[in-house]
Design an enzyme around this catalytic site. Sequence first.
Site, PDB file in Angstrom:
ATOM      1  CG  HIS A   1       0.249   6.081  -0.751  1.00 47.17           C
ATOM      2  ND1 HIS A   1      -0.812   6.708  -1.360  1.00 47.17           N
ATOM      3  CD2 HIS A   1      -0.253   5.519   0.382  1.00 47.17           C
ATOM      4  CE1 HIS A   1      -1.898   6.537  -0.631  1.00 47.17           C
ATOM      5  NE2 HIS A   1      -1.592   5.815   0.427  1.00 47.17           N
TER       6      HIS A   1
ATOM      7  CD  GLU B   1      -4.923   6.494   2.098  1.00 47.54           C
ATOM      8  OE1 GLU B   1      -4.673   5.300   2.340  1.00 47.54           O
ATOM      9  OE2 GLU B   1      -4.056   7.374   2.053  1.00 47.54           O
TER      10      GLU B   1
ATOM     11  CG  HIS C   1      -1.750   1.187   1.412  1.00 47.48           C
ATOM     12  ND1 HIS C   1      -3.083   1.259   1.050  1.00 47.48           N
ATOM     13  CD2 HIS C   1      -1.446   2.410   1.930  1.00 47.48           C
ATOM     14  CE1 HIS C   1      -3.554   2.457   1.335  1.00 47.48           C
ATOM     15  NE2 HIS C   1      -2.580   3.183   1.873  1.00 47.48           N
ATOM     16  CD  GLU C   2       1.778   3.523   3.654  1.00 48.47           C
ATOM     17  OE1 GLU C   2       2.051   4.614   3.100  1.00 48.47           O
ATOM     18  OE2 GLU C   2       0.727   3.348   4.282  1.00 48.47           O
TER      19      GLU C   2
END
Length: 397
Positions: A168, A256, A164-165
Amino acid sequence: MQAFGLYTHIRANRIRSGFLIAGLFLLVYVMVFAGALIVEAFAYDEPPLGVMLARAFNDLVASFPWATIAALVWLFIAYQFNRGLIALATGAHAVTRQEEPKLYQLLENLCISRGLTMPRLYIMESPVLNAFASGMNEKQYTVTVTRGLMEALDDQELEAVLAHELTHIRNGDVRLMVVAVVIAGVISFFGELLFRGLTRMSFGSARPRMPRSSSNGDRKGGGGAAFAAILIALALIALSWLLSQVIRFALSRSREYLADAGAVELTKNPDAMISALLKIEGRGELPSAPSAVMEMCIDNPRSGFTDLFATHPSIASRVDRLVRFGGGRMPELPPAPPAGPADGGTDANSEPQAGPWGTAVPDNASQQPAPGQTSSQSQGSIPRGPWGPLFPPGGGR
């Protein structure tokens, strides 16, 4: 969201984000205009409101290059020192492969699978469950996780959070969020300066001049116009600050969902992302972290009083999208404890246990004959389902 549409969503989101960032820069110039209008309201020649507005606009045009340079200098400072400032604010420290081999290997494998440069790995010695990415370029990119997250999540869930990070970073979200936070900070800082300056001028020697009477008894449009100009300036300042916060939150919310989808694309494991989010929910508050850092976290419990001021979508909505579009499944709830004694039997002398929808029926209730009825009459060969007989006695199929 489906994998074939993921990059279309990312590209469209980048275009929208570009307009939002342009809107933030525009708000900087609105603040400059408001400041110029306040200065003109305290001028001594007492012009009408229209003249003051025209003069304030001319002041904006004259100060446009200086306002732009000031904003760019602020961005340059953030560009150079953002990683150190974030580490200082959160107390995070860098770790190496030797110090955290499992965590380092999980992140490294994800980077290798997509040909990405390995970001630096930081750890916060905190029991809360959270993680975030930061940085402005490949030399500054970092992924920070808390010690509590490492202890609460299994390897697959931890890999999903790291993915997830990493998404980003890959999508350019962290760079954009730093820019948004810095520009919004410029607006907040400049707005506070204007309010402080206005307070000092209001209670000091320089006050808006009241309209003076001319020789023929007419009044020049000074005092009322000055007061109206100040009200307009205050309204612009308040509106600019409010819109800057809304833009910041909109940027964070829109990213998100895409980061969750990107994590599923990297790990091919939507269930791990779902279970990680459910474990993190409500346990990610970092008391010492500033709000700008919390906006970059995987979950931000510091939501406002309405959805307008929530920096993140709810965990429930994110999980729902992963289930509907990512192929994930909600984890099964643990089985309910038996209502009887520890051995699983039913105590004849015990009262029926109350369930969430009323009194629970013992497991062998279906085998008890009704009053005036034998066991064979009550049971017979009637097939039974979980809610009673499938066919009524004496009834046909």
